[in-house]
Design an enzyme around this catalytic site. Structure first.
Site: not given
Lengths: 302, 302
Positions: A64, A66, A68-69, A142, A210, A268
């Site tokens: 996804h 976001h 942090d990914h 998510h 996530d 994570h």
């Protein structure tokens, strides 16, 4: 002997990185294939720390978008260009990834020595296969489009060498027929395929990052040899996990048990658990004993 | 005693980071002011490693928008939001920075707990001042709009305490007049300002990152107490430095000498020199002895 699958954790933190945990990124290596799952900020430096060459990457799977990914993508893609990467880089992700990558590449003006093909995976199931392996995805929950993935080596018929020796069948085309699943005849005698071969189950590595717990997870990751799960919270904070659409380590343990997986890796990891990952481990062990907490640069060979 | 200026190198690499050198970022701290100069990928993790709180940042100065100087912004700005930063964050940069940040923030959909004000510096000279210090910029040559910066504490009139003691002048409004630059009268006797005060020169820290050598540099950085320079190449590769619009360490030494600077720090270190930074050092020392090569997390107190 089948080739090994190598799974290297390049980053294992939750939303905020710590001195010991970089943002999420995992490298799966099988023969010449190097598949990067997610690419948090600092991933290219983690490659350097692991003494791995990012130029060998063949595919990137994004769970996804976001930050942090994904915030490691601009740097990694620039460095590939700087190092004159020459392959076509295939990037897979959930609905929206094409638009994201288009704006992204436009904004950063990355001068590319190579071609990028972005694949939007909007359906559940197999999205890539070749002679060796398959890649599957499933939709998770998510808040934004999110995929879980698994990598699976294809099941293969293998010759039972002991039985072949006894049968005195010659090497060559006859044995080739056997691994194609056919029965054979030699010196007027019939041999049944099932008596001389066995089915080698292809190894399966699953990535469930996530997501809120949902009913699709267990059937999707069934019989994983390695199951990698979002472990942002322990069950003590299960309401918080739910509010933030994350799994708890207890849920991870339950998923591993019910899916009959072989080994579970928690990742994570929030800075909250920096000095007490044991809490996550014990939480998962309520259901499933074969569990470890991922560490940055940690490696699993399957 | 004047307050100290603390300069912390968060990242010191050139275009490609190494296990020991993160992408460029420098934090200047003076009293409550925390000014970040450039923000390469991984800067937020470097803050964690240095045990510094990014929530204290007051201003970010961007020299130019090449990725190795900016790809840490999305992660850092997200983390500030996550940590409920409440100030107005001022970001300064060269021509184009407003458009870049606008697209950038739109693309990453960073949920902000705070306000960002982006300031485009299109003229040379002073672009910020308050009672304590000034910030200046000058245009450099690096293919895209690029600024050099300096931070300077304002010059201040200070009381010569020894002479005041001898004169038997009382504390209070009279001394205040002296540091305002005025002459005074006490018990019918006249006192000249210049006899009882001295001028304390404000410390100056200059940042000359990626640029081709040009004539504007020396007057701009004149009398720096700390001069931080792009040192991507040694003079052995001076043609390459020119082709890539970078300074050499020998040029850095020459700039330090001619500008009458006090101390020179070489940074933006290529992996080429990973195990031979001595080569850069010796190259600079041809002209200027007070020189060091920056290290990640290294600190200078002025």
């Amino acid at each position: 002997m089948a080739s090994k699958i190598n799974v290297r954790f390049l980053g294992t933190s939750a939303q905020i990185p710590s001195p010991n945990r970089n943002h999420t990124s995992i490298l799966l290596t099988y023969k010449e294939e190097n598949i990067l799952i997610d690419c948090g900020e600092g991933t290219q430096t983690q490659f350097r720390k692991a003494k791995l060459n990012p130029g060998k990457i063949t595919k990137i799977l994004i769970t996804h978008i976001h930050g942090d990914h994904t915030f490691g993508l601009p740097g990694l893609l620039s460095t590939l260009s700087f190092n004159e990467y020459k392959k076509t880089l295939h990037i897979y992700g959930p609905r929206g990834i094409k638009e994201y990558m288009k704006e992204f590449l436009g904004l950063f003006g990355i001068e590319k020595s190579y071609k990028i093909e972005v694949h939007e995976i909007t359906k559940s199931g197999k999205f890539f296969d070749n002679k060796e392996f398959e890649l599957h995805s499933e939709k998770m929950q998510h808040g934004i489009p999110t995929n879980a993935y698994f990598f699976k080596i294809k099941d293969k018929l293998r010759i039972n060498k002991g039985k072949i020796k006894k049968s005195k069948l010659p090497n060559g085309p006859l044995l080739k027929k056997l691994i194609e699943g056919k029965d054979i005849t030699y010196e007027k005698k019939k041999y049944k395929n099932k008596d001389l071969t066995y089915l080698e189950n292809g190894k399966k590595i699953s990535f469930v990052l996530d997501t809120l717990y949902n009913d699709k997870i267990i059937p999707f990751v069934k019989n994983s040899n390695l199951l990698i799960c979002d472990s942002s919270f322990s069950s003590e904070l299960k309401q918080q996990a739910k509010d933030h659409l994350h799994l708890t380590s207890e849920q991870d343990g339950m998923i591993a048990k019910k899916s009959k997986s072989e080994k579970l890796i928690l990742t994570h990891i929030s800075q909250r658990y920096e000095h007490k990952t044991k809490e996550l481990l014990e939480d998962a062990k309520k259901h499933f004993k074969q569990v470890e907490v991922a560490k940055d640069l940690g490696e699993f060979i399957i």
